[in-house]
Design an enzyme around this catalytic site. Structure first.
Site, PDB file in Angstrom:
ATOM      1  N   LYS A  54       0.990  -1.192  -0.132  1.00 58.71           N
ATOM      2  CA  LYS A  54      -0.012   0.019  -0.016  1.00 58.71           C
ATOM      3  C   LYS A  54       0.805   1.264  -0.046  1.00 58.71           C
ATOM      4  O   LYS A  54       0.682   2.119  -0.729  1.00 58.71           O
ATOM      5  CB  LYS A  54      -0.979   0.069   1.300  1.00 58.71           C
ATOM      6  CG  LYS A  54      -2.328  -0.996   0.955  1.00 58.71           C
ATOM      7  CD  LYS A  54      -2.915  -1.240   2.632  1.00 58.71           C
ATOM      8  CE  LYS A  54      -4.067  -2.152   2.219  1.00 58.71           C
ATOM      9  NZ  LYS A  54      -4.450  -2.743   3.617  1.00 58.71           N
ATOM     10  N   GLN A  98      -5.015  -1.335   9.766  1.00 52.28           N
ATOM     11  CA  GLN A  98      -4.691  -2.734   9.202  1.00 52.28           C
ATOM     12  C   GLN A  98      -5.525  -3.662  10.250  1.00 52.28           C
ATOM     13  O   GLN A  98      -5.162  -3.460  11.216  1.00 52.28           O
ATOM     14  CB  GLN A  98      -3.395  -2.862   9.014  1.00 52.28           C
ATOM     15  CG  GLN A  98      -3.084  -4.369   8.182  1.00 52.28           C
ATOM     16  CD  GLN A  98      -3.662  -4.325   6.716  1.00 52.28           C
ATOM     17  OE1 GLN A  98      -3.345  -3.303   5.996  1.00 52.28           O
ATOM     18  NE2 GLN A  98      -4.388  -5.311   6.425  1.00 52.28           N
ATOM     19  N   ASP A 121     -11.108   2.914   4.306  1.00 48.50           N
ATOM     20  CA  ASP A 121     -11.724   1.768   4.178  1.00 48.50           C
ATOM     21  C   ASP A 121     -13.481   1.361   3.986  1.00 48.50           C
ATOM     22  O   ASP A 121     -13.749   0.429   3.886  1.00 48.50           O
ATOM     23  CB  ASP A 121     -11.283   0.772   5.379  1.00 48.50           C
ATOM     24  CG  ASP A 121      -9.879  -0.167   5.218  1.00 48.50           C
ATOM     25  OD1 ASP A 121      -9.825  -0.502   3.829  1.00 48.50           O
ATOM     26  OD2 ASP A 121      -9.267  -0.504   5.982  1.00 48.50           O
TER      27      ASP A 121
END
Ligand code: NAD
Length: 297
Positions: A54, A98, A121
């Protein structure tokens, strides 16, 4: 019929190209550089790989990438303090924590402490509610990537029968909401669904997000249907080496489907591309600028 392969890797490169062009314009016209902060708690090897990937792709499209790596025993208070700091940092437009988090941390509490406008997200309860009611939201990256590929392949999805296998908050449920938003007739199947084969046979679109290697055989697939395989499963081959496979049996499904995404090289690359797209969208919204076209739901 032999299915057309939907090349997620090539499509993801196109999406990243569009994002990079838009980022360059933001810099030139508005002196803005979108910033994405990724927070990793602990040393889960798969998470470390994702976070590295990422970070690299964020920089490649011209955005600022910030990584916060915290020890596995970080307290909830310390993690929440970091998120608060990032929420209030104007140079950060997207925040991603994460998952999974170590067991002692309350995942819902942590995710819901992110500013919804920076929740790239799309897991914050406000974004879930906005998506569910058809309002402008941040959309979870994996289902967004699936939707983009479906729209690219079909144009309109209106009136199609879609079956989503899997009801997770991360993939299955938001995927179903997005398909509903595009006027599909949507069925969500899961581990308790009776006669899954018959349910899947009705589908013009099958999205498999289960986490069980090659679970969907070709004879469940309606002739000409589009198969989107979200699963990423590592299995051992006869020679003792390992390989990645999806949730559908690719060879037999490709014989009946009209189009299919491969694993690897299908949904996976689109997920990070959509994370970058979401960070760009969040930056535009935060600055009252027009959003890029074709990069949101
Ligand atoms: P999850 O474990 O949270 O959810 C799995 C779902 O599958 C559950 O809702 C369960 O009801 C359903 N299920 C389990 N067994 C079933 C069965 N026998 N029949 C029908 N349904 C069944 O998983 P998830 O987070 O949604 O991920 C699913 C898969 O997608 C995993 O392989 C994961 O690695 C992969 N994934 C890929 C990406 C990507 O970027 N490509 C992103 C997220 C997840």
């Amino acid at each position: 019929m032999t299915a057309q392969v939907i090349d997620g890797k090539a499509f993801a490169a196109e999406v990243r190209g569009k994002v990079a062009e838009h980022v360059a314009r933001l810099k030139e016209k508005h002196d803005l550089v979108p910033g994405l902060a990724v927070v990793l708690v602990g040393e889960d090897p798969a998470s470390q790989v994702y976070v590295r990937s990422k970070g690299k792709q964020t920089t490649e499209v011209g955005m600022k990438s910030v990584e916060h790596k915290l020890d596995a025993d970080t307290s909830e208070a310390d993690l929440l303090a970091l998120i608060d700091q990032l929420n209030n940092d104007d140079s950060i437009n997207g925040i991603l924590v994460q998952l999974p988090l170590p067991k002692h941390l309350d995942e819902d509490l942590v995710i819901n402490s992110i500013d919804p406008a920076k929740d790239v997200d799309g897991f914050h309860i406000s974004n879930v509610g906005l998506l569910g009611t058809g309002q402008k939201s941040m959309v979870p990256c994996t289902p967004l990537g699936c939707l983009m590929m479906l729209r690219e392949h079909h144009g309109s999805l209106s009136g199609m029968n879609a079956v989503v296998i899997g009801r997770s908050n991360i993939v299955g449920k938001p995927m179903a909401q997005l398909l509903l938003g595009d006027s599909c007739t949507v069925t969500i199947a899961h581990s308790r669904t009776k006669d899954l084969a018959e349910v899947v046979r009705r589908a013009d679109i099958v999205v498999a997000a289960v986490g069980r290697p090659e679970m969907v055989p070709g004879d469940w697939i309606k002739e000409g249907a589009t198969v989107i395989d979200v699963g990423i499963n590592r299995i051992e081959k006869d020679d003792g080496k390992t390989k990645l496979v999806g949730d559908v049996d690719y060879a037999s499904c490709a014989e009946r489907a009209g189009a299919i995404t491969p694993v690897p090289g299908g949904v996976g690359p689109m997920t990070i591309a959509c994370l970058l797209a979401n960070t760009l969208t969040a930056t535009c919204r935060a600055n009252g600028l027009e959003e890029p076209k074709g990069l949101t739901a």
